[in-house]
Design a protein around this motif. Structure first.
Motif, PDB file in Angstrom:
ATOM      1  N   LEU A  92      42.891  45.918  58.510  1.00  0.00           N
ATOM      2  CA  LEU A  92      44.209  45.608  57.958  1.00  0.00           C
ATOM      3  C   LEU A  92      44.430  44.109  57.748  1.00  0.00           C
ATOM      4  O   LEU A  92      44.802  43.702  56.638  1.00  0.00           O
ATOM      5  N   PRO A  93      44.257  43.237  58.743  1.00  0.00           N
ATOM      6  CA  PRO A  93      44.496  41.812  58.484  1.00  0.00           C
ATOM      7  C   PRO A  93      43.558  41.231  57.432  1.00  0.00           C
ATOM      8  O   PRO A  93      43.960  40.360  56.651  1.00  0.00           O
ATOM      9  N   GLN A  94      42.335  41.731  57.356  1.00  0.00           N
ATOM     10  CA  GLN A  94      41.417  41.262  56.320  1.00  0.00           C
ATOM     11  C   GLN A  94      41.895  41.704  54.932  1.00  0.00           C
ATOM     12  O   GLN A  94      41.825  40.941  53.963  1.00  0.00           O
ATOM     13  N   LEU A  95      42.389  42.935  54.863  1.00  0.00           N
ATOM     14  CA  LEU A  95      42.902  43.443  53.593  1.00  0.00           C
ATOM     15  C   LEU A  95      44.135  42.650  53.153  1.00  0.00           C
ATOM     16  O   LEU A  95      44.271  42.292  51.966  1.00  0.00           O
ATOM     17  N   LEU A  96      45.026  42.355  54.101  1.00  0.00           N
ATOM     18  CA  LEU A  96      46.229  41.590  53.766  1.00  0.00           C
ATOM     19  C   LEU A  96      45.869  40.176  53.293  1.00  0.00           C
ATOM     20  O   LEU A  96      46.487  39.652  52.353  1.00  0.00           O
ATOM     21  N   LEU A  97      44.887  39.569  53.934  1.00  0.00           N
ATOM     22  CA  LEU A  97      44.466  38.235  53.518  1.00  0.00           C
ATOM     23  C   LEU A  97      43.835  38.269  52.136  1.00  0.00           C
ATOM     24  O   LEU A  97      44.140  37.424  51.270  1.00  0.00           O
ATOM     25  N   LEU A  98      42.982  39.265  51.894  1.00  0.00           N
ATOM     26  CA  LEU A  98      42.340  39.373  50.583  1.00  0.00           C
ATOM     27  C   LEU A  98      43.366  39.656  49.496  1.00  0.00           C
ATOM     28  O   LEU A  98      43.263  39.135  48.374  1.00  0.00           O
TER      29      LEU A  98
ATOM     30  N   ASP B 121      43.139  37.197  46.565  1.00  0.00           N
ATOM     31  CA  ASP B 121      42.574  37.766  45.331  1.00  0.00           C
ATOM     32  C   ASP B 121      43.220  39.117  45.052  1.00  0.00           C
ATOM     33  O   ASP B 121      42.593  40.174  45.205  1.00  0.00           O
ATOM     34  N   PRO B 122      44.475  39.129  44.657  1.00  0.00           N
ATOM     35  CA  PRO B 122      45.197  40.395  44.464  1.00  0.00           C
ATOM     36  C   PRO B 122      44.554  41.294  43.418  1.00  0.00           C
ATOM     37  O   PRO B 122      44.613  42.516  43.531  1.00  0.00           O
ATOM     38  N   ALA B 123      43.898  40.717  42.423  1.00  0.00           N
ATOM     39  CA  ALA B 123      43.277  41.537  41.384  1.00  0.00           C
ATOM     40  C   ALA B 123      42.119  42.358  41.954  1.00  0.00           C
ATOM     41  O   ALA B 123      41.924  43.526  41.581  1.00  0.00           O
ATOM     42  N   ALA B 124      41.334  41.754  42.859  1.00  0.00           N
ATOM     43  CA  ALA B 124      40.221  42.473  43.468  1.00  0.00           C
ATOM     44  C   ALA B 124      40.716  43.652  44.297  1.00  0.00           C
ATOM     45  O   ALA B 124      40.146  44.750  44.249  1.00  0.00           O
ATOM     46  N   VAL B 125      41.797  43.431  45.042  1.00  0.00           N
ATOM     47  CA  VAL B 125      42.339  44.502  45.876  1.00  0.00           C
ATOM     48  C   VAL B 125      42.919  45.615  45.008  1.00  0.00           C
ATOM     49  O   VAL B 125      42.689  46.808  45.252  1.00  0.00           O
ATOM     50  N   ALA B 126      43.651  45.230  43.987  1.00  0.00           N
ATOM     51  CA  ALA B 126      44.262  46.227  43.097  1.00  0.00           C
ATOM     52  C   ALA B 126      43.205  47.025  42.346  1.00  0.00           C
ATOM     53  O   ALA B 126      43.386  48.220  42.074  1.00  0.00           O
ATOM     54  N   GLY B 127      42.086  46.390  42.014  1.00  0.00           N
ATOM     55  CA  GLY B 127      41.063  47.072  41.228  1.00  0.00           C
ATOM     56  C   GLY B 127      40.046  47.849  42.034  1.00  0.00           C
ATOM     57  O   GLY B 127      39.179  48.527  41.458  1.00  0.00           O
ATOM     58  N   ALA B 128      40.114  47.774  43.365  1.00  0.00           N
ATOM     59  CA  ALA B 128      39.135  48.473  44.209  1.00  0.00           C
ATOM     60  C   ALA B 128      39.322  49.977  44.133  1.00  0.00           C
ATOM     61  O   ALA B 128      40.455  50.478  44.099  1.00  0.00           O
ATOM     62  N   SER B 129      38.225  50.693  44.091  1.00  0.00           N
ATOM     63  CA  SER B 129      38.297  52.157  44.131  1.00  0.00           C
ATOM     64  C   SER B 129      38.592  52.648  45.547  1.00  0.00           C
ATOM     65  O   SER B 129      39.321  53.627  45.735  1.00  0.00           O
ATOM     66  N   TRP B 130      37.962  51.979  46.549  1.00  0.00           N
ATOM     67  CA  TRP B 130      38.125  52.375  47.937  1.00  0.00           C
ATOM     68  C   TRP B 130      38.276  51.137  48.813  1.00  0.00           C
ATOM     69  O   TRP B 130      37.706  50.094  48.519  1.00  0.00           O
TER      70      TRP B 130
END
Length: 358
Positions: A12-18, A22-31
Motif C-alpha cells: 500500500l505505501p509503495q502504491l500510494l507513493l508511485l 507516476d500517476p499514469a503508470a498506476v492508472a495504466g496498470a492491469s494488475w
C-alpha cells in the motif's frame, strides 16, 4: 484487520507513493501484483494471489481472507486491479508454451501456488501447535501458530494467515542474526571460516567473559520496534579474546530470540520446543547455546531450503490431495534434538538480566 503495523515495505505505501510520482503508470496498470502473483502470471497467464502474500499489502482482511472493501475504498484502490485470492497450495493453471520454452519444463505441467517464504519455511521446518520455528539466516523470523487472527498492541508482533486453511500465525522478525555473525567474520575475522568460529566460540564460557553484544546492526525489530537503535559491544577489556567476541555475538542473537519466544508464548501458550533452520542451524555450538538461553530443546532441521520444501508440501497436500502428516514424514527428515544444559540454562537466566540492563 490487517494484523500488523504499517511499514514502507508493504504494497500500500509503495502504491500510494508511485501514484503520486507516476500517476499514469498506476492508472495504466492491469494488475497491482506482488512477486508471487507476477510469477504465477508469467507461468500460466493467470494473475492470482493467496492469503499469506496478500496479507503483506495492508489491504487484506486476515480474518476473512479477502481484500478489505473498507480499506480499498478509503485509499481509493480499484478492487479489479488486485489479483483474485485463492487458497495457498491451489492449482492455478498449467505451464504455458512460452513458459515451457523459457524454463525447459514440459508445457501443461500443473502450476501450484505456494505462499510467502517465511510461511512456507515454517511449514517445511515442521511447525505445529506447541512448537515454534526460527529461521537462522541473515535475519530471523520466530513463528508460532494461532487458532484465530488478531493484533496484540503490547508486543506489536505481526499476525498473518498461515498457508493452511483456518490457521493463522504470529511472526516475530529479528533484523540481523546470521548477518551479525557474517559481519563479524568479514570485518574482524576475515581469515576465519565458520567452522573455526564455532570452535573458538566453544572455548569461551557462558557470558563470554563479560562481553555483551546487542545485534541491532539494522535497527531493533521485534519485540522492541526501534529502528533507530544500533548494535554495540560492552565489557571489552585488554583480556578479551576473539573467542569471547564471537561467543558474545552468538549470545546476543540468542537473547533476542529468547525475548521473542517469551512474547510469543504469552500469545500462543506454552512452547515446548523450537525448530531451528537456515544456514545458522549448521552450527551445533550456536544451536546448543540457543537451547540453553531458551531453556528448552532445540531441534535442528537438516534441509536448509525449507521454504522450497514447504511449498512442495503444499503442492502435495492441496494440489494433489496427499495428507499433510504423510507429506511431512516423507519430505522432512528428523533433525537432531539438542537439550539445554541445566547449568548453562541457569547461568543464562542471570546473564539475560545483564543483557537487558546494558
Amino acid at each position: 484487520m490487517t494484523g500488523k503495523l504499517p511499514g514502507a515495505w508493504h504494497l500500500l505505501p509503495q502504491l500510494l507513493l508511485l501514484r503520486e510520482l507516476d500517476p499514469a503508470a498506476v492508472a495504466g496498470a492491469s494488475w497491482y501484483a506482488m512477486c508471487l502473483d507476477f510469477v504465477a502470471a508469467k507461468l500460466t497467464g493467470n494473475c492470482v494471489t493467496e492469503p499469506t502474500t496478500a496479507a503483506g499489502s495492508l489491504l487484506f482482511d486476515i480474518a476473512r481472507r479477502e481484500w478489505s472493501a473498507e480499506l480499498l475504498n478509503h485509499f481509493d484502490v480499484p478492487a479489479d486491479k488486485l489479483p483474485p485470492v485463492v487458497p495457498s497450495g491451489s492449482v492455478v493453471g498449467e505451464l504455458s508454451t512460452d513458459a515451457a520454452a523459457a524454463t525447459g519444463l514440459p508445457a501443461g505441467v500443473p502450476v501450484v501456488l505456494g505462499g510467502q517464504d517465511q510461511k512456507c519455511a515454517a511449514l517445511g521446518a515442521g511447525i505445529r501447535s506447541g512448537v515454534a520455528t526460527a529461521s537462522l539466516g541473515t535475519s530471523t523470523a520466530v513463528t508460532v501458530l494461532a487458532d484465530a487472527p488478531g493484533f496484540d498492541a503490547a508486543t506489536k508482533i505481526p499476525c498473518f494467515p498461515f498457508v493452511l486453511d483456518r490457521v493463522w500465525e504470529w511472526e516475530a522478525p529479528l533484523a540481523t542474526t546470521g548477518g551479525a555473525l557474517r559481519w563479524l567474520r568479514d570485518v574482524l575475522a576475515r581469515d576465519t571460516d565458520y567452522a573455526e568460529m564455532d570452535r573458538l566460540a566453544a572455548e569461551s564460557p557462558p557470558g563470554a567473559n563479560g562481553v555483551t553484544f546487542h545485534p541491532h546492526l539494522a535497527g531493533a525489530a521485534s519485540p522492541h520496534w526501534q529502528p533507530e537503535r544500533r548494535a554495540r559491544f560492552t565489557g571489552l577489556t585488554l583480556g578479551t579474546s576473539t573467542a569471547d567476541v564471537i561467543r558474545a555475538v552468538m549470545e546476543g542473537v540468542a537473547y533476542e530470540i529468547r525475548l521473542n519466544v517469551d512474547a510469543l508464548e504469552r500469545l500462543s501458550g506454552r512452547l515446548d520446543k523450537v525448530q531451528v533452520f537456515g544456514g545458522g542451524a549448521r552450527s551445533r555450538v550456536w544451536c546448543e547455546l540457543i537451547a540453553a538461553v531458551l531453556d528448552r530443546p532445540v531441534q535442528t532441521v537438516q534441509r536448509v531450503e525449507t521454504a522450497a520444501l514447504g511449498a512442495a508440501m503444499l503442492a502435495a497436500v492441496h494440489g494433489f490431495g496427499n495428507d499433510l502428516a504423510e507429506a511431512q514424514a516423507a519430505l522432512l527428515p528428523p533433525g537432531e534434538t539438542l537439550a539445554p544444559s541445566r547449568a548453562d540454562a541457569a547461568a543464562y537466566d542471570a546473564l539475560l538480566l545483564r543483557y537487558l540492563a546494558e
